[in-house]
Scaffold this active site. Structure first.
Site, PDB file in Angstrom:
ATOM      1  N   ARG A 268       0.866  -1.178   0.000  1.00  0.00           N
ATOM      2  CA  ARG A 268       0.000   0.000   0.000  1.00  0.00           C
ATOM      3  C   ARG A 268       0.904   1.229   0.000  1.00  0.00           C
ATOM      4  O   ARG A 268       1.717   1.428   0.899  1.00  0.00           O
ATOM      5  CB  ARG A 268      -0.901   0.042   1.223  1.00  0.00           C
ATOM      6  N   ASP A 270       1.607   4.957   0.517  1.00  0.00           N
ATOM      7  CA  ASP A 270       1.048   6.045   1.304  1.00  0.00           C
ATOM      8  C   ASP A 270       1.038   7.338   0.495  1.00  0.00           C
ATOM      9  O   ASP A 270       2.040   7.693  -0.145  1.00  0.00           O
ATOM     10  CB  ASP A 270       1.897   6.220   2.571  1.00  0.00           C
ATOM     11  N   GLU A 306      -3.114   5.157  -1.587  1.00  0.00           N
ATOM     12  CA  GLU A 306      -3.839   6.215  -0.887  1.00  0.00           C
ATOM     13  C   GLU A 306      -3.669   7.461  -1.729  1.00  0.00           C
ATOM     14  O   GLU A 306      -2.538   7.879  -1.995  1.00  0.00           O
ATOM     15  CB  GLU A 306      -3.287   6.442   0.517  1.00  0.00           C
ATOM     16  N   ASN A 408      -6.432   9.991  13.732  1.00  0.00           N
ATOM     17  CA  ASN A 408      -6.517  11.422  13.457  1.00  0.00           C
ATOM     18  C   ASN A 408      -7.562  12.119  14.321  1.00  0.00           C
ATOM     19  O   ASN A 408      -7.710  13.339  14.255  1.00  0.00           O
ATOM     20  CB  ASN A 408      -6.832  11.665  11.978  1.00  0.00           C
TER      21      ASN A 408
END
Length: 617
Positions: A268, A270, A306, A408
């Site tokens: 994945r 980022d 992402e 977050n």
């Protein structure tokens, strides 16, 4: 660089028979000395490296086999670890270690991977997944995940970062497993344990920046960055400026190292929106091509992105890509709309989803992206996204929460702490019984109550800057508009913040934990039995209808099979209790004919109509 060339490493220390080949790219440095050191950092011997025309400093050195500690002296006053170190056992400021994984007896050579449509992803942070925080301890938990129906493990970044604890997104040695997690061989053993259970292993990698502490390349290799481009973390990695070819190769080799040498199944990437690249072929496409040309020739390999820009171009596989290889993006739009539906929160970036959130969620279910080119009020009216209706459902990874969306939050609280149970379970039913690729965060399967806070282990002035920055970023939220309120936000550098985020596995045995585990296991069993055979037939968007607070989305297979999900997601859905003897999800096949099945869950119903039934309607 050809795809064949990309398969031959040029960076780092490569054992070569009875010697080791050392290589450092430092085009601005005239002379580099290799220093072999002991455990206290004392120099045992030195070797001058030879510089070639491309700026690589190299030598083949005898008596420097696995376990040898070394560093590179790039200036009289500066000796640095290998930026392509495979192991830095004393941390990012210590010497590197020669590693040879080629001699391991691989037990999973027959592993062919799994096709992407079978992916049910489980994201975990190694340091907080178990009390021990190691790869070995995590491997011991894998049978529990497999029994629940998980098919893919996604590890947060492993690349070595400063300090003992952290999320991993500030790594500075991209090839080296963070020493607190275990030696490099432990990752290989983790992958083998996963494969023995039929589980894929994906890894988060960060190619958009290096962390602020321990990035020695900035001191001797200015060619690493392109000052013409900027990111939130400073100048962009040099993927398209002068001297970009070795930089691109460095990251392609890193991707191949994790996949080939360590035996992983996917990566994945980022924040690819911060990979600034104006080249004819984007670095993401080069990485994808290298994976397909390398390990992808032998087994299924997957690439996940992402990308806040919702770019369709990067989700289009090369022509001729074999079936089963995955290329997908985390769909933040799906999450944001679902979160507003679940909690009613509209602060911050959730403000873009405040208007008709049920309809927006229906669009995300049917089409993937909600923002497909329209302006984003939260982004000051800038247009975001591209039309995604031509992409298959498997191009989108959807989730109710992940490390970002929990971490977050100021207090790291999970959705179960802020939303009614019935809404969470209705959304979970949609998540796990829709044809997109579902992702769950560690502990979701037993409704974990532990937060996942932002934590790190910096020192001195940097530590204070991070703590202040973490608290100030919430000043736009009404709850934390006052400085005194922001002081309650946990200090990222405090050990207690990290400890609070560690899963408590005893919660799995609570009534709430067992209820959630039963729901997840049942839903994933239904997905495996009924939805997996249909997903490869779905090549574009579904169709959506919204009636008040009820959404309907259905997808048609090539053979006429229809998969229809509907859910009541208004305020009334908070009062949809189950009876004392009612299973959270049950199959009502007896009500239907011609093979049709209906799955009824809390606030959601999924109907499966095989081709013979759908064609007659």
């Amino acid at each position: 660089m050809s795809e064949a060339e990309a398969q031959t490493p040029r960076f780092g220390a490569q054992p070569d028979g009875d010697a080791t080949r050392f290589s450092l790219w430092a085009p601005s440095v005239d002379m580099v000395m290799l220093e072999i050191v002991d455990g206290d950092g004392q120099v045992l011997r030195q070797h001058a490296l030879q510089r070639d025309a491309d700026g690589f400093h190299q030598a083949r050195v005898m008596d420097a086999g696995p376990g040898t500690l070394y560093r590179f002296r790039v200036r009289e006053d500066l000796a640095v670890p290998d930026p392509a170190s495979r192991s830095n056992p004393q941390g990012v400021h210590g010497p590197s270690e020669v590693v040879d994984l080629s001699g391991l007896a691989w037990r999973d050579r027959a592993w062919q991977g799994r096709p992407w449509h079978e992916a049910v992803v489980y994201e975990l942070h190694l340091g907080t997944f178990t009390p021990e925080g190691t790869l070995e301890a995590a491997a011991a938990k894998l049978p529990l995940l497999q029994a629940a129906g998980i098919t893919a493990i996604e590890l947060l970044p492993l690349a070595a970062f400063p300090g003992e604890r952290g999320w991993g997104y500030d790594g500075v040695l991209p090839f080296a497993v963070h020493p607190a997690y275990g030696p490099p061989a432990a990752l290989r053993a983790f992958a083998e344990a996963a494969h023995a259970l039929g589980l894929m292993v994906l890894l988060d990698v960060v190619y958009n920046h290096f962390g602020p502490d321990g990035n020695y390349m900035a001191a001797y290799c200015p060619e690493l960055v392109n000052p013409e481009h900027h990111t939130p973390w400073g100048s962009a990695i040099n993927f398209d400026g002068e001297h970009n070819a070795p930089v691109r190769r460095f990251f392609i080799e890193n991707a191949l190292y994790w996949m080939d040498t360590c035996g992983l199944d996917g990566l994945r990437l980022d924040a690819v929106h911060a990979l600034v690249d104006t080249s004819p072929r984007h670095i993401v496409q080069d990485i994808h091509a290298a994976l397909l040309a390398g390990p992808g020739r032998r087994r299924h390999v997957h690439l996940v992105l992402e990308n806040e820009r919702n770019s369709v171009k990067l989700l289009t596989p090369p022509a001729g890509t074999a079936a089963g290889h995955g290329l997908a993006q985390w769909d933040d739009d799906w999450h944001h709309a679902a979160h507003v539906v679940a909690t009613g929160e509209t602060d911050g970036y959730y403000s873009d989803y405040a208007e008709q959130p049920v309809a927006q969620l229906a669009k995300a279910l049917a089409e993937g992206f909600i923002f497909q080119g329209q302006p984003s009020p939260f982004a000051d009216g800038h247009r975001r996204g591209e039309p995604s209706t031509g992409l298959p459902p498997t191009a989108f990874i959807v989730f109710l929460q992940n490390h970002d969306q929990i971490g977050n939050r100021a207090m790291g609280d999970r959705v179960d702490a802020t939303a009614p149970l019935a809404k969470v379970e209705a959304l979970l039913t949609l998540l796990l019984l829709s044809p997109q690729v579902p992702l769950m965060f560690m502990g979701d399967e037993f409704a974990a109550t532990t937060p996942f806070l932002y934590f790190c282990d910096h020192a001195g002035e940097l530590a204070q800057l991070v703590t202040d920055g973490r608290r100030n970023e919430f000043s736009r939220f009404a709850t934390f508009s006052h400085p005194e309120a922001r002081e309650r936000i946990p200090d990222p550098n405090a050990a207690a913040t990290f400890q609070a985020s560690t899963l408590r596995w005893d919660e799995r045995q609570r009534d709430a934990g067992q209820r959630r585990l039963q729901l997840v296991t049942t839903l994933l069993g239904l997905r495996r039995q009924h939805l997996w055979p249909l997903i490869p037939q779905l090549h574009g968007a579904g169709r959506q209808v919204v009636e008040g607070d009820t959404l309907h989305v259905y997808w048609l297979g090539e053979d006429g099979t229809r998969w229809h999900v509907r859910a009541l997601l208004g305020e009334g859905s908070a009062s949809l209790p189950l009876g004392p003897d009612e299973h959270p999800v049950h199959l009502q096949a007896a009500e239907m004919g011609e093979g049709e099945c209906r799955f009824t869950g809390p606030g959601a119903v999924v109907t499966f109509e095989p081709a013979v039934r759908a064609a007659g309607q």
